[in-house]
Design a protein around this motif. Structure first.
Motif, mmCIF file in Angstrom:
data_model
loop_
_atom_site.group_PDB
_atom_site.id
_atom_site.type_symbol
_atom_site.label_atom_id
_atom_site.label_comp_id
_atom_site.label_asym_id
_atom_site.label_seq_id
_atom_site.Cartn_x
_atom_site.Cartn_y
_atom_site.Cartn_z
ATOM 1 N N LEU A 69 0.781 -1.085 0.065
ATOM 2 C CA LEU A 69 -0.060 0.001 -0.113
ATOM 3 C C LEU A 69 0.674 1.297 0.026
ATOM 4 C CD1 LEU A 69 -2.849 -0.924 2.584
ATOM 5 C CD2 LEU A 69 -3.165 -0.337 0.063
ATOM 6 N N VAL A 70 1.866 1.273 0.821
ATOM 7 C CA VAL A 70 2.817 2.546 0.889
ATOM 8 C C VAL A 70 3.656 2.683 -0.548
ATOM 9 C CG1 VAL A 70 5.077 3.354 1.887
ATOM 10 C CG2 VAL A 70 3.350 2.331 3.176
ATOM 11 N N PHE A 71 3.997 1.690 -1.208
ATOM 12 C CA PHE A 71 4.508 1.875 -2.333
ATOM 13 C C PHE A 71 3.522 2.261 -3.531
ATOM 14 C CE2 PHE A 71 7.985 -0.920 -0.380
ATOM 15 C CZ PHE A 71 8.886 0.130 -0.250
ATOM 16 N N GLN A 72 2.326 1.734 -3.523
ATOM 17 C CA GLN A 72 1.257 2.001 -4.309
ATOM 18 C C GLN A 72 0.852 3.751 -3.982
ATOM 19 O OE1 GLN A 72 -2.045 -0.321 -3.821
ATOM 20 N NE2 GLN A 72 -0.931 -1.960 -4.298
ATOM 21 N N GLN A 73 0.958 4.021 -2.986
ATOM 22 C CA GLN A 73 0.341 5.411 -2.748
ATOM 23 C C GLN A 73 1.458 6.286 -2.874
ATOM 24 O OE1 GLN A 73 -2.771 5.502 0.379
ATOM 25 N NE2 GLN A 73 -3.819 4.046 -0.539
#
Lengths: 360, 360
Positions: A69-73
């Motif tokens: 989620l962190v890398f996506q956002q």
């Protein structure tokens, strides 16, 4: 040109279960666009910090299960900046660990530790307050916090009591006070020298590490033994083997309450912890019936004061509800009065007990 | 061995817009499992008629756009049995058309015309009543109807007034009465010789065709001219060219109200038109809080008397609502008091006006 010694540690490991069913264990609040602006809370927080801090110096502290989620956002963030806890151990262990990593790459670092899921709109005053606190931390061996001017006797927050006699902008802290009773909260507000603890801390990296060394020697030794491995290929193995051994303890309790050199700057920006659907309601624009509507298209009759959220563009027809939380997700529909917003954690537990565990 | 002269015409062209958002123009009520039993209403109606009537003699009258739904839900039905209206023209034209088709294949047919979306649970009494009426129709040149014993002064139904002096089970009809005022409805019930018109008609095929010939000569001529083509490959072209020319008129008005040889058998089965969410609520099982719940899994607090429907297994948490209709579909969530069930048609219109036309 931003100061290359400025660092941030964004705390992004919480779950926000009072925002169920939107916020879940698999997809917590900070990764949702709670305000309906197009940005998630962690994206807004990152953008706010980036006004002052070089973006490659913003570290994200979160649980390993949220790495994707962190890398996506935050696609501009590199692997180096994402510090993953292999286990839930409260805030002290991960802050110490991240601080040692930062010290190894930059011993002159000053760091702000901040939640990733709060609302702060006034970026200018925020940036100015952080700048002011950073300067103080660079020239003094202190642990600092930004305190929020209380607007009512909230019993859901901890308070910071500062020295009322201080004439400086940055004031010595006398003590941290846990969530008070309503009577006590009222007396805090009457006295005037009490601020809400928003979990925003600032310090020079050497000051915070020294505080851990003094007040949490065991925890310090555990993570100090990893210094040769941090920021190398051997780090992951060391953390996987040792992280779980650390005590489950908050940074407030571990160092702030125990230290004498704690200072607070009363914040000059509006702040909201977005802790409940009701506090989110307060921060959203309302329609002419005082309904706060995120994503939905609404047709209402005699319906006012409601906090409504659905998936994008869902049509909702509401007749006769007042001061309700109406949240629709694919698998869950929640219709409860705003006055029961604190019970939503319990509702989630009841749902798990009754229908099984995969929904929280 | 079922009587090969027994036929049924199932009326399946309506839309049921008071059941929006479940019932829509594209997917009307009769094709939904409104009762949560696993069968759609048209499937239940077909099964009920099949107790007495050979299944190859059950014709489905519907709009061309619902042909796929009919064949999906009634896979035992052949193309011959599905009579498609190319345009919406109320009930008289399609009943005349289907009757002429049936007469061409079996001039001895006796036919029941029945809605496909009503609730009748007592199949035994239903079958017995139909059998009794069929026998009467075979030996008399009459138009028959099954009338429902009224349980309260409903102003939403038409009434059938029969000859109170008749000692027979099957009674001569004096007149059909349109939806009455509340005062008038009360007087009907007081008088005792009034029944609800449920739209269930029975007749010998030659009797109904003769009635059309006498009372609707233009309509009769239009469809009579197609007799050479019915049940042949040329039928579709004839209907495509001529159906639209027919008058928009109900079978009640076209022949029943104008004929002298009309008889009614007071029905001995429970009946519900499932016309509104409230009437559906009445027929569903309730939980211990008197909530009727279809498909959903519910966790309720101080919530009672509600009619709740979602997609399968959706979890719904309801706190504090009483006597509400709560219907959740993918794109629409409806939360309105049961007392406003009659307004749902208007709500649908408002939604179309405000958000565009594809949702009804």
């Amino acid at each position: 040109m931003k100061n290359k010694n400025y660092y941030a540690i964004l705390m992004a490991g919480g779950v926000g279960s009072r925002f169920w069913p939107v916020s879940t264990q698999d997809f917590p609040k900070q990764f949702h666009d709670m305000l309906g602006t197009g940005d998630t809370l962690i994206q807004r927080t990152f953008d706010r910090l980036e006004q002052l801090i070089p973006k490659e110096n913003i570290f994200i502290l979160t649980n390993a299960i949220y790495a994707d989620l962190v890398f996506q956002q935050l696609p501009e963030v590199t692997k180096r900046q994402v510090v993953l806890e292999p286990a839930m151990r409260n805030t002290a262990p991960c802050i110490l660990y991240a601080s040692l990593k930062i010290q190894k790459e930059n011993p002159d670092a000053v760091i702000i530790v901040a939640p990733s899921d709060h609302w702060i709109e006034d970026e200018e005053n925020f940036t100015q307050n952080v700048q002011q606190a950073f300067s103080f931390c660079e020239s003094h061996e202190v642990l600092m916090t930004l305190g929020i001017q209380p607007t009512f006797p909230n019993t859901g927050f901890g308070y910071i009591e500062y020295d009322a006699s201080s004439k400086e902008a940055i004031k010595p802290v006398q003590q941290f006070r846990e969530k008070p009773s309503y009577e006590l909260a009222k007396s805090f507000i009457r006295q005037g020298n009490f601020l809400w603890n928003a979990g925003i801390f600032l310090w020079h990296v050497k000051s915070v590490i020294k505080a851990f060394q003094s007040h949490q020697p065991e925890l310090f030794e555990l993570f100090e033994s990893g210094i040769p491995f941090y920021n190398t290929d051997a780090e992951a193995d060391f953390i996987a083997e040792n992280y779980g051994k650390s005590e489950n303890i908050s940074v407030d309790y571990a160092i702030m309450e125990a230290s004498k050199n704690v200072y607070v700057l009363p914040a000059q920006f509006d702040w909201n912890d977005l802790g409940t659907w009701g506090s989110l309601y307060d921060k959203l624009d309302k329609d002419h019936n005082q309904n706060a509507v995120v994503n939905a298209r609404i047709l209402s009759t005699d319906a006012s004061g409601n906090m409504i959220r659905t998936k994008a563009d869902k049509i909702i027809i509401v007749d006769g509800l007042k001061d309700y939380i109406i949240v629709d997700k694919d698998e869950v529909l929640l219709i409860v009065p705003k006055s029961k917003e604190q019970d939503i954690k319990k509702v989630l537990q009841d749902v798990k007990d009754k229908f099984g565990g995969h929904l929280g």
